[in-house]
Scaffold this motif. Sequence first.
Motif, PDB file in Angstrom:
ATOM      1  N   PRO A 166       0.783  -1.245   0.000  1.00 42.87           N
ATOM      2  CA  PRO A 166       0.000   0.000   0.000  1.00 42.87           C
ATOM      3  C   PRO A 166       0.814   1.294   0.000  1.00 42.87           C
ATOM      4  CG  PRO A 166      -0.929  -1.576   1.537  1.00 42.87           C
ATOM      5  CD  PRO A 166       0.381  -2.150   1.077  1.00 42.87           C
ATOM      6  N   ASN A 167       2.017   1.283   0.479  1.00 51.21           N
ATOM      7  CA  ASN A 167       2.819   2.501   0.535  1.00 51.21           C
ATOM      8  C   ASN A 167       3.862   2.582  -0.565  1.00 51.21           C
ATOM      9  OD1 ASN A 167       1.513   3.536   2.829  1.00 51.21           O
ATOM     10  ND2 ASN A 167       2.746   2.219   4.139  1.00 51.21           N
ATOM     11  N   PHE A 168       3.663   1.870  -1.650  1.00 55.50           N
ATOM     12  CA  PHE A 168       4.666   1.829  -2.717  1.00 55.50           C
ATOM     13  C   PHE A 168       4.597   3.121  -3.529  1.00 55.50           C
ATOM     14  CE2 PHE A 168       6.254  -0.248  -6.792  1.00 55.50           C
ATOM     15  CZ  PHE A 168       7.583  -0.192  -6.393  1.00 55.50           C
ATOM     16  N   ALA A 169       5.518   4.036  -3.213  1.00 55.93           N
ATOM     17  CA  ALA A 169       5.506   5.395  -3.768  1.00 55.93           C
ATOM     18  C   ALA A 169       5.502   5.441  -5.300  1.00 55.93           C
ATOM     19  CB  ALA A 169       6.670   6.201  -3.208  1.00 55.93           C
ATOM     20  N   PRO A 170       6.265   4.608  -6.006  1.00 52.73           N
ATOM     21  CA  PRO A 170       6.224   4.693  -7.477  1.00 52.73           C
ATOM     22  C   PRO A 170       4.831   4.416  -8.051  1.00 52.73           C
ATOM     23  CG  PRO A 170       8.191   3.518  -6.792  1.00 52.73           C
ATOM     24  CD  PRO A 170       7.344   3.708  -5.558  1.00 52.73           C
ATOM     25  N   ALA A 171       4.108   3.452  -7.464  1.00 50.32           N
ATOM     26  CA  ALA A 171       2.755   3.156  -7.957  1.00 50.32           C
ATOM     27  C   ALA A 171       1.799   4.304  -7.641  1.00 50.32           C
ATOM     28  CB  ALA A 171       2.239   1.850  -7.361  1.00 50.32           C
ATOM     29  N   VAL A 172       1.934   4.890  -6.447  1.00 51.24           N
ATOM     30  CA  VAL A 172       1.106   6.046  -6.077  1.00 51.24           C
ATOM     31  C   VAL A 172       1.374   7.191  -7.046  1.00 51.24           C
ATOM     32  CG1 VAL A 172       0.711   7.806  -4.309  1.00 51.24           C
ATOM     33  CG2 VAL A 172       0.920   5.407  -3.642  1.00 51.24           C
ATOM     34  N   SER A 173       2.644   7.449  -7.313  1.00 47.32           N
ATOM     35  CA  SER A 173       3.033   8.524  -8.233  1.00 47.32           C
ATOM     36  C   SER A 173       2.493   8.277  -9.645  1.00 47.32           C
ATOM     37  CB  SER A 173       4.557   8.637  -8.247  1.00 47.32           C
ATOM     38  OG  SER A 173       4.970   9.576  -9.194  1.00 47.32           O
ATOM     39  N   ALA A 174       2.582   7.035 -10.090  1.00 45.44           N
ATOM     40  CA  ALA A 174       2.088   6.701 -11.434  1.00 45.44           C
ATOM     41  C   ALA A 174       0.589   6.937 -11.534  1.00 45.44           C
ATOM     42  CB  ALA A 174       2.427   5.249 -11.768  1.00 45.44           C
ATOM     43  N   LEU A 175      -0.150   6.541 -10.507  1.00 40.69           N
ATOM     44  CA  LEU A 175      -1.599   6.748 -10.536  1.00 40.69           C
ATOM     45  C   LEU A 175      -1.951   8.235 -10.479  1.00 40.69           C
ATOM     46  CD1 LEU A 175      -2.715   3.725  -8.389  1.00 40.69           C
ATOM     47  CD2 LEU A 175      -3.339   4.162 -10.767  1.00 40.69           C
ATOM     48  N   LYS A 176      -1.156   9.020  -9.788  1.00 41.71           N
ATOM     49  CA  LYS A 176      -1.386  10.466  -9.759  1.00 41.71           C
ATOM     50  C   LYS A 176      -1.244  11.061 -11.151  1.00 41.71           C
ATOM     51  CE  LYS A 176      -0.355  11.445  -4.955  1.00 41.71           C
ATOM     52  NZ  LYS A 176       0.509  12.140  -4.008  1.00 41.71           N
ATOM     53  N   LYS A 177      -0.320  10.512 -11.945  1.00 48.08           N
ATOM     54  CA  LYS A 177      -0.159  10.985 -13.326  1.00 48.08           C
ATOM     55  C   LYS A 177      -1.399  10.700 -14.164  1.00 48.08           C
ATOM     56  CE  LYS A 177       4.846  10.659 -13.347  1.00 48.08           C
ATOM     57  NZ  LYS A 177       6.026   9.946 -13.847  1.00 48.08           N
ATOM     58  N   PHE A 178      -2.165   9.681 -13.760  1.00 46.79           N
ATOM     59  CA  PHE A 178      -3.424   9.365 -14.448  1.00 46.79           C
ATOM     60  C   PHE A 178      -4.607  10.103 -13.826  1.00 46.79           C
ATOM     61  CE2 PHE A 178      -1.109   5.468 -15.782  1.00 46.79           C
ATOM     62  CZ  PHE A 178      -1.301   5.582 -17.149  1.00 46.79           C
ATOM     63  N   GLY A 179      -4.332  10.984 -12.851  1.00 50.08           N
ATOM     64  CA  GLY A 179      -5.391  11.798 -12.280  1.00 50.08           C
ATOM     65  C   GLY A 179      -5.995  11.263 -10.994  1.00 50.08           C
ATOM     66  N   PHE A 180      -5.416  10.219 -10.419  1.00 48.52           N
ATOM     67  CA  PHE A 180      -5.949   9.660  -9.175  1.00 48.52           C
ATOM     68  C   PHE A 180      -5.189  10.244  -7.996  1.00 48.52           C
ATOM     69  CE2 PHE A 180      -7.206   6.405 -12.165  1.00 48.52           C
ATOM     70  CZ  PHE A 180      -8.458   6.029 -11.694  1.00 48.52           C
ATOM     71  N   GLU A 181      -5.918  10.637  -6.976  1.00 44.65           N
ATOM     72  CA  GLU A 181      -5.303  11.038  -5.720  1.00 44.65           C
ATOM     73  C   GLU A 181      -5.328   9.809  -4.816  1.00 44.65           C
ATOM     74  OE1 GLU A 181      -3.603  13.697  -4.661  1.00 44.65           O
ATOM     75  OE2 GLU A 181      -3.760  14.366  -6.731  1.00 44.65           O
TER      76      GLU A 181
END
Length: 186
Positions: A166-181
């Motif tokens: 759940p805290n995997f920063a690269p995946a969080v960052s990638a999803l933010k690029k797709f517009g997900f917070e």
Amino acid sequence: SLLLHQMGLTELMVGNFEDARRTFERAYDLCSKNHERRILLGLLEFHFGNFDKGMVYLDGVRAEDPESPAIHSVIDIVNFVKANFNPEDVKGLSNVLGHCLNRLAWRNVQGGKYEVGGHVYGKAINFCTEKVSKAKLYYNIGVCEARMGNKKPAMASFFRSLDLLPNFAPAVSALKKFGFEVPYGI
């Protein structure tokens, strides 16, 4: 044979390699023409240190479909492991094939071969038992999908990565690029 094949894939995903091998062998006895099944059987034999038996499966697929990129990438893995490990070193080491597949996938991605890289990362997941490693592999599949312009499969892979870590920063960052917070620790 299809149901047995699916059961074998499930056993692979949870790291039950011996059970997966037995299930794939039963499915193979019912239908010996399925290339993916034969490739997985070859890799499983290879995983257990049975290089010659594994090569029988892989060479059979290569003889039937010599242009298949999937079989060529698998043969590359086999040759890499055979050159760098002795059969006793490989036997019983659940993450050796996952590690080798990951390295092969990375080489393809570096060469711009995202489809092949994503496919090989997918195979690596089957031979990986560590949760963190699986999360990273799903992330890598997502990157490959994104670079090919496949937004929905990319997002699905990033979310699968977060399901495992759940805290995997690269995946969080990638999803933010797709517009997900996406907050950490979802």
